[in-house]
Scaffold this motif. Structure first.
Motif, mmCIF file in Angstrom:
data_model
loop_
_atom_site.group_PDB
_atom_site.id
_atom_site.type_symbol
_atom_site.label_atom_id
_atom_site.label_comp_id
_atom_site.label_asym_id
_atom_site.label_seq_id
_atom_site.Cartn_x
_atom_site.Cartn_y
_atom_site.Cartn_z
ATOM 1 N N SER A 123 0.844 -1.199 0.000
ATOM 2 C CA SER A 123 0.000 0.000 0.000
ATOM 3 C C SER A 123 0.875 1.243 0.000
ATOM 4 O O SER A 123 2.081 1.187 0.265
ATOM 5 C CB SER A 123 -0.880 0.007 1.250
ATOM 6 O OG SER A 123 -0.068 0.292 2.374
ATOM 7 N N LEU A 124 0.227 2.352 -0.265
ATOM 8 C CA LEU A 124 0.929 3.635 -0.274
ATOM 9 C C LEU A 124 1.501 3.907 1.123
ATOM 10 O O LEU A 124 2.658 4.321 1.286
ATOM 11 C CB LEU A 124 -0.041 4.750 -0.681
ATOM 12 C CG LEU A 124 0.618 6.070 -1.056
ATOM 13 C CD1 LEU A 124 1.535 5.903 -2.266
ATOM 14 C CD2 LEU A 124 -0.442 7.145 -1.310
ATOM 15 N N GLY A 125 0.666 3.627 2.160
ATOM 16 C CA GLY A 125 1.111 3.856 3.542
ATOM 17 C C GLY A 125 2.315 3.000 3.879
ATOM 18 O O GLY A 125 3.281 3.476 4.491
ATOM 19 N N ALA A 126 2.291 1.742 3.477
ATOM 20 C CA ALA A 126 3.428 0.858 3.751
ATOM 21 C C ALA A 126 4.667 1.396 3.071
ATOM 22 O O ALA A 126 5.767 1.395 3.644
ATOM 23 C CB ALA A 126 3.111 -0.548 3.252
ATOM 24 N N MET A 127 4.500 1.906 1.847
ATOM 25 C CA MET A 127 5.657 2.437 1.144
ATOM 26 C C MET A 127 6.268 3.603 1.926
ATOM 27 O O MET A 127 7.485 3.705 2.071
ATOM 28 C CB MET A 127 5.298 2.886 -0.266
ATOM 29 C CG MET A 127 6.544 3.145 -1.085
ATOM 30 S SD MET A 127 6.284 4.187 -2.516
ATOM 31 C CE MET A 127 6.236 5.781 -1.782
ATOM 32 N N VAL A 128 5.377 4.480 2.430
ATOM 33 C CA VAL A 128 5.873 5.630 3.201
ATOM 34 C C VAL A 128 6.660 5.158 4.428
ATOM 35 O O VAL A 128 7.771 5.609 4.700
ATOM 36 C CB VAL A 128 4.706 6.545 3.632
ATOM 37 C CG1 VAL A 128 5.177 7.582 4.656
ATOM 38 C CG2 VAL A 128 4.111 7.235 2.415
ATOM 39 N N ALA A 129 6.083 4.187 5.153
ATOM 40 C CA ALA A 129 6.746 3.692 6.370
ATOM 41 C C ALA A 129 8.073 3.017 6.028
ATOM 42 O O ALA A 129 9.099 3.284 6.659
ATOM 43 C CB ALA A 129 5.827 2.719 7.104
ATOM 44 N N TYR A 130 8.074 2.166 4.991
ATOM 45 C CA TYR A 130 9.306 1.466 4.612
ATOM 46 C C TYR A 130 10.382 2.449 4.165
ATOM 47 O O TYR A 130 11.554 2.329 4.516
ATOM 48 C CB TYR A 130 9.033 0.458 3.492
ATOM 49 C CG TYR A 130 8.270 -0.772 3.953
ATOM 50 C CD1 TYR A 130 8.510 -1.313 5.220
ATOM 51 C CD2 TYR A 130 7.335 -1.392 3.122
ATOM 52 C CE1 TYR A 130 7.817 -2.442 5.644
ATOM 53 C CE2 TYR A 130 6.644 -2.507 3.534
ATOM 54 C CZ TYR A 130 6.885 -3.032 4.801
ATOM 55 O OH TYR A 130 6.213 -4.139 5.207
ATOM 56 N N ALA A 131 9.953 3.422 3.346
ATOM 57 C CA ALA A 131 10.947 4.375 2.811
ATOM 58 C C ALA A 131 11.539 5.194 3.945
ATOM 59 O O ALA A 131 12.758 5.423 3.987
ATOM 60 C CB ALA A 131 10.302 5.287 1.768
ATOM 61 N N SER A 132 10.697 5.616 4.910
ATOM 62 C CA SER A 132 11.326 6.397 5.989
ATOM 63 C C SER A 132 12.230 5.523 6.834
ATOM 64 O O SER A 132 13.278 5.973 7.284
ATOM 65 C CB SER A 132 10.310 7.167 6.849
ATOM 66 O OG SER A 132 9.078 6.533 6.856
ATOM 67 N N ALA A 133 11.853 4.255 7.010
ATOM 68 C CA ALA A 133 12.737 3.344 7.747
ATOM 69 C C ALA A 133 14.063 3.175 6.998
ATOM 70 O O ALA A 133 15.140 3.166 7.588
ATOM 71 C CB ALA A 133 12.062 1.995 7.930
#
Ligand SMILES: Nc1ncnc2c1ncn2[C@@H]1O[C@H](COP(=O)(O)OP(=O)(O)O)[C@@H](O)[C@H]1O
Ligand SMILES: [Mg+2]
Length: 599
Positions: free
Chosen positions: A285-295
């Motif tokens: 999901s878009l949200g998962a992408m945001v979380a993964y990318a910031s990690a």
């Protein structure tokens, strides 16, 4: 690996200072590490909730969910804001206390030996200098950096776990590359600091040269002799020489560092591309992408280099301090065997110098040769002799600031080396030629920390310094340096009288022992000298007194006089005896008497 050692060196200092504060700092580090991760995850969840909520409206369950996640994001943000000042406060107190303790330990180590030869040994001086110079910011900054770095490490590791949740092999690749880069950073900084540790003599010289430019004591000569250009050029020279060598050595390390950074950036790019592709084709999901990318980017916290340099420097200071303590504790030259016997009483019978031979460390000729001398207790002895004859050296040995190379000094039948050095030195009051002018109050210059009472006035009166003190703008509380507001400076003669008052104060406090005056009237004019000597003999009656002087008006009043020449005693007797002898003393006396009658 060296930096890991440096971190450990610093972390070990924390509980020594305060266990509760250390625990507090650890809690702050842990919370401070986890909060940003939670924030990243919550932000991802909020982003993920937006599309559904847009469809259902804010009142729908999806809308409520979005609202809750946004509130959570806000709470996490607020928590970070609240924690930050608390953490700053804890870290500040802790790091300052570590610094204070380390500096205090190096002071204690330098002060511990009762003799002073170690402070003239260049190798030991490098160590003493290293215990402060290697870290311009002090261990204080290093401790703060260790705590910051710990937080970044935990945070980076947690972020790596999140990346592993996305693609485990990506996390392993990234970790490997980052670890390699981290090692490069550490190796570079540790090389730099150990390089500087090897350059300590140069570093000490450049600190000295900087002092020449800034120090008011040197200001007269730097101007009169036109030294400004020379001082600045030499400073620049010392600095350039050290730095050029450092840069030469660093060039290779910097290239290796850059090479190690390439894989990290390649893996980051690959990861971003993978995440973007997965988001586009809908496998995350878009949200998962945001979380993964910031990690993903948060894992870079493992390799942020800023803290390592100060950590290396601070650890170097701690290591030099420990080394200094070890040398002081173990070096046979510095260990004083008599240090634990009971304190010494004032000499009752005599002090005997028996066959004493002495040479200064680093010199290849003896200053005193097989010297024999009996100093009866309670009497006064004058020492006369040319410059360099060894007069000051002899009294330094009597004060046990050095030990003789051969022969011994015996107090009432006991070897000075078997007497507690601190106890003996407490019995000795001395005004040396190069006495210290403490930039403190007049009271502190006479009595140091002693509570002010009649003793200050008594000592000053005897040293002919009471009028001088009473004439100061704030009396005893006047600060004796112009370097602080409201302070005043004294003339050479005024300082000397104050130094005399200091010795008399100390002698009175210990009930007398050995009073040493090394050229006490050198800065005094004839009238001040006459008034001082008259009073002085009254005051010191019954006290064992040694006075070194070139002035025969002072010398002739002593019970006994010895003439020292080239480290040997060549004549002994009273003034009248020595004049009658018609030798060296008589010659010196006649010369001076003629000069005065001519005038
Ligand atoms: N700390 C020192 N290190 C090395 N040599 C010293 C030191 N202090 C004095 N000397 C040397 O020892 C000799 C005797 O000095 P000193 O005792 O001060 O003579 P005096 O007091 O009779 O003028 C001189 O040659 C001097 O250069
Ligand atoms: Mg001298």
């Amino acid at each position: 690996m060296v930096v890991a050692g440096s971190r450990r060196v610093l972390v070990r200092q924390l509980p020594e200072v305060s266990k509760p504060l250390t625990a507090g700092a650890a809690v702050c580090v842990a919370i401070g590490a986890v909060l940003p991760i939670a924030f990243a995850v919550a932000t991802g969840a909020a982003v993920a909730a937006v599309p559904v909520a847009v469809g259902g409206g804010l009142r729908s369950p999806a809308g409520q969910h979005l609202l809750n996640t946004v509130i959570l994001v806000g709470v996490l943000l607020a928590a970070q804001q609240t924690l930050s000042p608390i953490q700053d406060a804890v870290t500040n107190i802790l790091s300052r206390r570590v610094q204070m303790r380390i500096y205090r330990r190096s002071m204690v180590a330098a002060l511990q030996p009762r003799t002073i030869a170690h402070l003239e040994d260049p190798e030991l001086l490098d160590l003493v200098a290293g215990a402060t110079l290697l870290s311009p910011g002090g261990p204080n900054g290093a401790v703060r950096n260790v705590l910051n770095q710990s937080r970044r490490y935990i945070s980076g590791a947690a972020s790596l776990l999140l990346v592993a949740h996305y693609r485990w092999w990506l996390a392993i690749l990234l970790f490997g590359a980052e670890l390699a880069l981290l090692q490069r950073h550490r190796a570079l900084y540790s090389e730099m600091v150990s390089f500087r540790a090897r350059q300590l003599p140069g570093l000490r010289r450049s600190v000295y040269l900087r002092g020449l430019a800034m120090n008011p004591d040197a200001a007269k000569e730097t101007r009169i002799f036109g030294l400004a250009g020379w001082v600045v050029e030499r400073f620049r020279g010392e600095w350039l020489e050290t730095m050029t060598r450092l840069w030469e050595q660093r060039r290779g390390s910097v290239l290796r560092l850059l090479a190690a950074a390439v894989p990290v950036f390649a893996i980051l790019l690959l990861s971003v591309w993978l995440m973007g592709r997965d988001a586009i084709d809908g496998s995350i999901s878009l949200g998962a992408m945001v979380a993964y990318a910031s990690a993903l980017f948060a894992t870079m916290q493992l390799v942020m280099p800023g803290d390592d340099f100060a950590i290396e420097e601070g650890a170097a200071v701690v290591r030099k301090t420990v080394e200094l303590e070890k040398i002081v504790a173990s070096d046979a030259r510095l260990r004083l065997p008599g240090d634990h016997s009971p304190p010494q009483a004032a000499p009752q019978r005599d002090i005997r110098v028996e066959g004493v031979r002495f040479r200064y460390p680093g010199r290849d000729d003896d200053v005193l040769h097989d010297l024999d001398l009996v100093i009866p207790a309670g009497r006064s002895l004058a020492i006369v002799g040319d410059n360099g004859a060894g007069k000051t050296t002899l009294v330094k040995l009597l004060a046990r600031l050095y030990d003789p190379a051969q022969g011994r000094i015996v107090v009432d039948g006991v070897d000075l080396r078997d007497i507690d050095a601190a106890g003996w030195q407490a019995r000795v009051a001395a005004v040396f030629q190069d006495f210290v002018r403490y930039p403190m109050t007049a009271a502190a210059n006479v009595g140091f920390g002693a509570k002010r009472n009649g003793a200050h006035n008594d000592a000053a009166r005897r040293a002919d310094a009471l009028e001088l003190v009473e004439g100061l703008p704030h009396g005893w509380d006047t600060v004796l340096t112009r370097e602080f507001d409201g302070g005043v400076d004294l003339s050479g003669g005024e300082w000397q009288r104050l130094a005399l008052a200091r010795a008399l104060f100390a002698a009175a406090a210990t009930g007398g022992g050995l009073l040493i005056l090394d050229e006490p009237t050198a800065h005094l004019d004839a009238r001040a000298e006459a008034s001082f000597i008259g009073g002085f003999l009254d005051v010191t009656r019954g006290c064992t007194t040694i006075v070194i002087s070139h002035r025969f008006s002072t010398v002739r009043r002593a019970d006994r006089i010895v003439v020292l020449e080239g480290g040997r005693i060549i004549e002994t007797g009273s003034h009248d005896e020595l004049v009658a002898l018609g030798g060296r003393y008589a010659e010196m006396f006649t010369l001076q008497a003629e000069r005065f009658t001519d005038a």
